[in-house]
Each structure stands twice: as structure tokens, then as C-alpha cells.
Design a protein around this motif. Structure first.
Motif, mmCIF file in Angstrom:
data_model
loop_
_atom_site.group_PDB
_atom_site.id
_atom_site.type_symbol
_atom_site.label_atom_id
_atom_site.label_comp_id
_atom_site.label_asym_id
_atom_site.label_seq_id
_atom_site.Cartn_x
_atom_site.Cartn_y
_atom_site.Cartn_z
ATOM 1 N N ILE A 10 44.443 34.270 28.686
ATOM 2 C CA ILE A 10 43.625 34.776 27.748
ATOM 3 C C ILE A 10 43.976 36.338 27.592
ATOM 4 O O ILE A 10 44.095 37.138 28.506
ATOM 5 C CB ILE A 10 42.333 34.693 28.127
ATOM 6 C CG1 ILE A 10 41.803 33.264 28.319
ATOM 7 C CG2 ILE A 10 41.360 35.294 26.775
ATOM 8 C CD1 ILE A 10 40.687 33.043 28.959
ATOM 9 N N THR A 11 44.096 36.933 26.239
ATOM 10 C CA THR A 11 44.094 38.198 26.018
ATOM 11 C C THR A 11 42.836 38.625 24.921
ATOM 12 O O THR A 11 42.138 37.596 24.558
ATOM 13 C CB THR A 11 45.313 38.963 25.307
ATOM 14 O OG1 THR A 11 45.184 38.187 23.692
ATOM 15 C CG2 THR A 11 46.765 38.002 25.737
ATOM 16 N N PRO A 12 42.597 39.872 24.891
ATOM 17 C CA PRO A 12 41.392 40.195 24.494
ATOM 18 C C PRO A 12 41.427 39.786 22.886
ATOM 19 O O PRO A 12 40.429 39.537 22.231
ATOM 20 C CB PRO A 12 41.348 41.899 24.205
ATOM 21 C CG PRO A 12 41.985 42.232 25.677
ATOM 22 C CD PRO A 12 43.133 40.812 25.782
ATOM 23 N N THR A 13 42.669 39.570 22.248
ATOM 24 C CA THR A 13 42.653 39.243 20.905
ATOM 25 C C THR A 13 43.120 37.766 20.503
ATOM 26 O O THR A 13 43.024 37.378 19.365
ATOM 27 C CB THR A 13 43.698 40.174 20.042
ATOM 28 O OG1 THR A 13 45.004 40.044 20.998
ATOM 29 C CG2 THR A 13 43.463 41.614 20.057
ATOM 30 N N ALA A 14 43.376 37.094 21.600
ATOM 31 C CA ALA A 14 43.599 35.746 21.309
ATOM 32 C C ALA A 14 43.920 34.745 22.744
ATOM 33 O O ALA A 14 43.696 35.173 23.821
ATOM 34 C CB ALA A 14 44.860 35.499 20.868
ATOM 35 N N PHE A 72 45.130 39.688 35.517
ATOM 36 C CA PHE A 72 44.437 39.283 36.672
ATOM 37 C C PHE A 72 44.664 37.714 36.595
ATOM 38 O O PHE A 72 44.668 37.025 35.382
ATOM 39 C CB PHE A 72 42.881 39.257 36.688
ATOM 40 C CG PHE A 72 42.538 40.716 36.497
ATOM 41 C CD1 PHE A 72 42.329 41.742 37.763
ATOM 42 C CD2 PHE A 72 42.551 41.411 35.193
ATOM 43 C CE1 PHE A 72 42.179 42.928 37.600
ATOM 44 C CE2 PHE A 72 42.128 42.564 35.266
ATOM 45 C CZ PHE A 72 41.836 43.331 36.390
ATOM 46 N N VAL A 81 42.715 30.709 35.368
ATOM 47 C CA VAL A 81 42.752 31.659 34.259
ATOM 48 C C VAL A 81 43.599 32.734 34.429
ATOM 49 O O VAL A 81 43.604 33.450 35.503
ATOM 50 C CB VAL A 81 41.154 31.914 33.922
ATOM 51 C CG1 VAL A 81 41.013 33.038 32.970
ATOM 52 C CG2 VAL A 81 40.360 30.959 33.970
ATOM 53 N N LEU A 83 44.106 36.598 32.700
ATOM 54 C CA LEU A 83 43.766 37.592 31.708
ATOM 55 C C LEU A 83 44.739 38.865 31.938
ATOM 56 O O LEU A 83 45.023 39.205 32.968
ATOM 57 C CB LEU A 83 42.481 38.237 32.480
ATOM 58 C CG LEU A 83 41.006 37.339 32.142
ATOM 59 C CD1 LEU A 83 39.872 38.227 32.417
ATOM 60 C CD2 LEU A 83 40.926 36.911 30.670
ATOM 61 N N THR A 84 45.162 39.184 30.384
ATOM 62 C CA THR A 84 45.953 40.287 30.409
ATOM 63 C C THR A 84 45.787 40.764 29.227
ATOM 64 O O THR A 84 45.217 40.107 28.392
ATOM 65 C CB THR A 84 47.427 39.835 30.694
ATOM 66 O OG1 THR A 84 48.365 40.788 30.203
ATOM 67 C CG2 THR A 84 47.881 38.462 29.532
ATOM 68 N N ASP A 85 46.163 42.179 29.039
ATOM 69 C CA ASP A 85 46.144 42.741 27.653
ATOM 70 C C ASP A 85 46.967 42.242 26.648
ATOM 71 O O ASP A 85 46.469 42.144 25.741
ATOM 72 C CB ASP A 85 46.447 44.409 27.938
ATOM 73 C CG ASP A 85 45.062 45.035 28.624
ATOM 74 O OD1 ASP A 85 44.177 44.495 28.806
ATOM 75 O OD2 ASP A 85 45.260 46.225 28.796
ATOM 76 N N ALA B 41 37.849 35.496 18.613
ATOM 77 C CA ALA B 41 39.116 35.647 19.375
ATOM 78 C C ALA B 41 38.845 36.442 20.716
ATOM 79 O O ALA B 41 39.410 35.848 21.752
ATOM 80 C CB ALA B 41 40.424 36.210 18.814
ATOM 81 N N ALA B 42 37.785 37.115 20.866
ATOM 82 C CA ALA B 42 37.689 37.896 21.997
ATOM 83 C C ALA B 42 36.845 37.232 22.950
ATOM 84 O O ALA B 42 36.464 37.500 24.152
ATOM 85 C CB ALA B 42 37.090 39.266 21.517
ATOM 86 N N TYR B 45 37.816 35.666 26.477
ATOM 87 C CA TYR B 45 38.101 36.998 27.482
ATOM 88 C C TYR B 45 36.909 37.288 27.970
ATOM 89 O O TYR B 45 36.899 37.797 29.272
ATOM 90 C CB TYR B 45 39.010 38.253 26.674
ATOM 91 C CG TYR B 45 39.683 39.035 27.585
ATOM 92 C CD1 TYR B 45 40.906 38.923 27.831
ATOM 93 C CD2 TYR B 45 38.927 40.022 28.001
ATOM 94 C CE1 TYR B 45 41.419 39.765 28.738
ATOM 95 C CE2 TYR B 45 39.324 40.951 28.820
ATOM 96 C CZ TYR B 45 40.751 41.064 29.172
ATOM 97 O OH TYR B 45 41.437 41.909 30.040
ATOM 98 N N MET B 52 34.748 36.544 36.490
ATOM 99 C CA MET B 52 35.644 37.152 37.577
ATOM 100 C C MET B 52 34.821 38.168 38.298
ATOM 101 O O MET B 52 34.676 38.365 39.304
ATOM 102 C CB MET B 52 36.839 37.852 37.154
ATOM 103 C CG MET B 52 37.963 36.817 37.070
ATOM 104 S SD MET B 52 39.460 37.291 36.462
ATOM 105 C CE MET B 52 40.165 35.886 35.602
ATOM 106 N N PHE B 223 36.930 46.678 27.868
ATOM 107 C CA PHE B 223 36.789 45.474 27.148
ATOM 108 C C PHE B 223 35.377 45.477 26.321
ATOM 109 O O PHE B 223 35.095 45.014 25.508
ATOM 110 C CB PHE B 223 37.029 44.219 27.896
ATOM 111 C CG PHE B 223 36.786 42.998 26.987
ATOM 112 C CD1 PHE B 223 37.785 42.604 26.143
ATOM 113 C CD2 PHE B 223 35.610 42.105 27.129
ATOM 114 C CE1 PHE B 223 37.540 41.450 25.348
ATOM 115 C CE2 PHE B 223 35.462 41.191 26.362
ATOM 116 C CZ PHE B 223 36.371 40.919 25.466
ATOM 117 N N PHE B 226 35.638 47.666 23.486
ATOM 118 C CA PHE B 226 36.515 46.741 22.646
ATOM 119 C C PHE B 226 35.606 45.759 21.862
ATOM 120 O O PHE B 226 35.663 45.763 20.563
ATOM 121 C CB PHE B 226 37.743 46.134 23.180
ATOM 122 C CG PHE B 226 38.447 45.332 22.397
ATOM 123 C CD1 PHE B 226 39.405 45.982 21.360
ATOM 124 C CD2 PHE B 226 38.711 43.976 22.439
ATOM 125 C CE1 PHE B 226 40.148 45.306 20.564
ATOM 126 C CE2 PHE B 226 39.281 43.195 21.647
ATOM 127 C CZ PHE B 226 40.199 43.723 20.562
#
Lengths: 138, 287
Positions: A10-14, A72, A81, A83-85, B41-42, B45, B52, B223, B226
Motif C-alpha cells: 500500500i502507498t498513500p496514492t494506491a 514498514f 502488509v 506500507l511505503t511512500d 485510494a488513500a 493506507y 500499526m 499522512f 496528506f
């Protein structure tokens, strides 16, 4: 056939990847680590690098690879899971752009002379990972 | 009563205005869809990073400067608004909420995203730490810049808390100004599980809980900002879509009314002219 578990990248945009996999190989804080099903609960930071996931057999056709920025990884018995930018698949890599970024990142890193250079190191590693992704397809 | 020419000019100018509002309405409508997709989409996340963080805080002994509750002597207010107006009460609602908040907290310091907020809060004369344009840079970069600034001021002790005022996108019809405490970080509420018992895993942390926390907390702040940017942006488009739809409809109504008056006036003129001609002809006949 090894047991499969659920992986989300998962990224913040997709939601870059979601599916059942047998293994995930990720650049963990203490070195690359492979996660199989029924892993003990783990939460680790990830370095910038390459994440590989899919069937345990490296030659299997369902293996996917992504170049990821720092992030992470959370592993549980039945799911993992990441998580990355930013995460990019091989087909999304622009070779010239990545080479340019690598050059800039390396210059920036050299300027720091080893002080407080986490950002720059990660930028270099992320650019290298992208180039490696297109240089060595699965 | 206005002359025919005056009426015609007014209708023409109304048509021009309507054309503009209609274009703005369509632009907002097209962009709102994209903004909504980005918001959706956010969400994965948001869920994952929240989970976490909960796990980390639940392990106990989670200590980090960003979690530290201090007595509040100086409060930071981070207000997000649009860069542009013509979106109904959107910007003023947000500004009003922030103004109210500024009265409730001690020594407010302002951090502003979006140029409209700067204009609206100028009259308060409060110390302004930083401001950014909402559209000045891509959201990930903007979020990073804002997060870096508020985090630094929080850690240096300039402010003891940072409260985020932004717009929550409920639906295209409803956007609500909301307040969220950004710093110190409080772990998001545990979503109650269906079986009523909380998930407890004895997590292992690599390299160690402290290092993971130190990496995760700044990311969480960034985030959260964001996500608020995305919601505020979507709300702005929604508010503008509604405002411009109303404006277009109102212009249409005015045009209809004026056109009716215009036609009546023209008809009256024609009738009058005919009467004059007929009257003149009659006068000639009888003489």
C-alpha cells in the motif's frame, strides 16, 4: 505447494498489490527478510530496495517485483502488509529518469560527508532498486 | 422602466456570466471525480498505518517526544482552505471555525494552507508561522513540508499542541469543517471487532520498538496532513460545483424574466407605433 497468505502493498496514492502469495522478500531493517505464512507477529521498518512476492519457486510466473522507498512491514500469521511512500513495478520504471535521479542523489550524498544522510542514502537506494528492476527482469 | 436597449445589454451580460459559471461548474464536476478517487485510494493506507500505530502504542512503554502531552501554553492552529473563492461559504466556514478555535486556546499560532485562509484571518492579527498555497506543489511534497514545519515547532517547544482545522468530505452535498489534534499524537481508536475482543499480538519489532516508533510517528503526521489535503480539495470542488450550479440556475431565471420584460417592451413599442400610424391614417382620411 506452500501455504498462501494475504499480502497488501500500500502507498498513500494506491493499493499497488493485493493477493495471495507464498513468500514475500523485503529489505528489512536488519537485512533482507523472507516472510512465509504463519509468521510470528512482526513489525519492522524497511529500507529502500526491492520487494519480491509470489510463489516460493523463484522461476514461477506469478512472481511480482516492486522497487520501494522506505516503509514498514507488518507480518501476521495469515497476512502481511507493506506500507511505503512509493512503489513502482518494472513496467513503470523510466530508466533515464531513474539514472538521472541516481546521479543527483549520489551528488547530494557526497555533499553530506557522512553526516545525517539518511534521506540521501534512501534516495540512492531507491534509484538503484528501480534500475535493478529493469536490468534484471524476472 | 428600462429602455429596450438597456434590457438587451443586461441580458447579454447575464448570458456571459452564465457562460462563465457554467464552465466553472463543469470544471468542478470533472475534477471532483478525480479528487474523490484519490481520496478513496488513500483509505487502505490510513487503515494500515492506524493499525500499526495502535499495535505499537498497545505494546506499552511507547515513548516518543511526538507522543508527549505537555500543558498547553502555546497552541498551533493548522488551517486548510482553498486558494480560490467562488465556492459558496466553503472558505468562510473553515475560517470561522478556526477563528472560534483561536478564541478557545491560549496563544494561538497560525499555520495556513490555502491563500483564502490567509486573507480571511488577517484581521485577527495573530502570529503567523508559515503559509503555503494549496496548489503550490504536489500534495505529497506539500504534506511533507507542512509536517516538517509543525513537527519542528512542536519539538522545539514553540507550540505545545497542533490542531488541524480542515474540511471533511461527507458527500458532494455535505462538507463539514472538522478539528483534529495533530500533535501530540494520540493513537486512533481501536475499531471494535465483531467478536468483542481486541486483537492482541505479541509483536516483535525490528530493529526495536523505539526505532520503529521513531520512523512511524513522523510518517503518521505527514499522512494525516496528506489525507486532510485530499479531503479539503474534494470538498472545495464539491462546494464550487454546488455554488456554480446555483449561480447558473439563477442567471437562467433572471435571463428568462428579463427576456419576458424585453419582449413585452418591444411589443408595446410596436403596438404604440401601429396605433400612431393607424391614428395618422384615420386623421388623413377624415380631413
Amino acid at each position: 505447494m506452500a501455504t498462501r497468505f494475504h499480502l497488501s502493498l500500500i502507498t498513500p496514492t494506491a493499493l499497488k498489490f493485493e493477493g495471495e502469495v507464498e513468500i514475500v522478500i523485503a529489505p528489512g531493517a536488519a537485512g533482507d527478510l523472507g516472510v512465509l505464512a504463519n509468521h510470528a507477529p512482526l513489525l519492522t521498518t524497511l529500507r529502500a530496495g526491492i520487494v519480491t512476492a509470489g510463489s516460493a519457486n523463484p522461476a514461477a510466473s506469478d512472481r511480482v517485483r516492486f522497487a520501494v522507498d522506505r516503509g514498514f512491514l507488518q507480518a501476521l500469521a495469515d497476512k502481511a502488509v507493506i506500507l511505503t511512500d512509493v512503489a513502482v513495478a518494472p513496467e513503470e520504471v523510466n530508466g533515464d529518469e531513474a539514472r538521472g535521479e541516481l546521479r543527483r542523489a549520489e551528488d547530494a550524498l557526497a555533499q553530506k560527508h557522512g553526516h545525517d544522510d539518511g534521506e540521501e542514502r534512501a534516495a540512492v537506494a531507491f534509484a538503484r532498486a528501480r534500475l535493478e528492476l529493469i536490468a534484471r527482469p524476472i | 422602466m428600462a429602455t429596450l436597449r438597456q434590457l438587451r445589454d443586461r441580458v447579454r451580460s447575464l448570458r456571459n456570466t452564465q457562460q462563465i459559471t457554467r464552465a466553472m461548474k463543469m470544471v468542478a464536476g470533472a475534477r471532483i471525480r478525480r479528487a474523490e478517487l484519490a481520496m478513496r485510494a488513500a483509505r487502505p493506507y490510513a487503515n494500515a498505518i492506524g493499525e500499526m500505530l495502535r499495535e505499537l502504542v498497545a505494546t506499552g512503554g511507547a515513548q516518543h517526544p511526538l507522543l508527549e502531552q505537555r500543558p498547553v501554553k502555546n497552541a498551533g492552529i493548522l488551517l486548510m482552505t482553498a486558494d480560490k473563492g467562488l465556492a459558496g461559504a466553503f472558505n468562510s466556514n473553515l475560517a470561522r471555525n478556526a477563528t472560534q478555535l483561536a478564541r478557545e486556546v491560549p496563544n494561538p499560532h497560525l499555520y495556513l494552507v490555502g491563500t483564502k485562509g490567509r486573507v480571511q484571518l488577517r484581521s485577527l492579527g495573530l502570529p503567523r508561522e508559515s503559509d503555503w498555497g494549496l496548489q503550490s506543489q504536489p500534495f505529497p511534497t506539500l504534506a511533507k513540508a507542512v509536517a516538517a514545519q509543525v513537527t519542528e515547532d512542536f519539538l522545539s517547544g514553540k507550540v505545545d499542541t497542533v490542531i488541524l482545522v480542515s474540511s471533511r468530505f461527507v458527500s458532494t452535498i455535505v462538507q463539514r469543517p472538522t478539528r483534529v489534534q495533530l500533535l501530540p499524537i494520540t493513537a486512533p481508536e481501536q475499531a471494535s471487532r465483531a467478536d468483542g475482543k481486541a486483537l492482541r499480538n505479541a509483536f516483535e519489532f525490528e530493529p526495536d520498538p523505539k526505532a520503529v516508533l521513531a520512523a512511524l510517528l513522523p510518517k503518521y503526521v505527514e499522512f494525516t496532513i496528506f489525507q486532510a489535503l485530499l479531503e479539503t480539495q474534494a470538498s472545495e470542488f464539491a462546494a464550487r460545483l454546488i455554488a456554480m450550479t446555483n449561480a447558473t440556475d439563477n442567471a437562467g431565471k433572471l435571463i428568462d424574466d428579463l427576456t419576458l420584460v424585453m419582449n413585452k417592451t418591444r411589443q408595446a413599442t410596436i403596438t404604440k407605433e401601429i396605433l400612431e400610424i393607424v391614428g395618422g391614417a384615420e386623421a388623413l382620411k377624415t380631413s
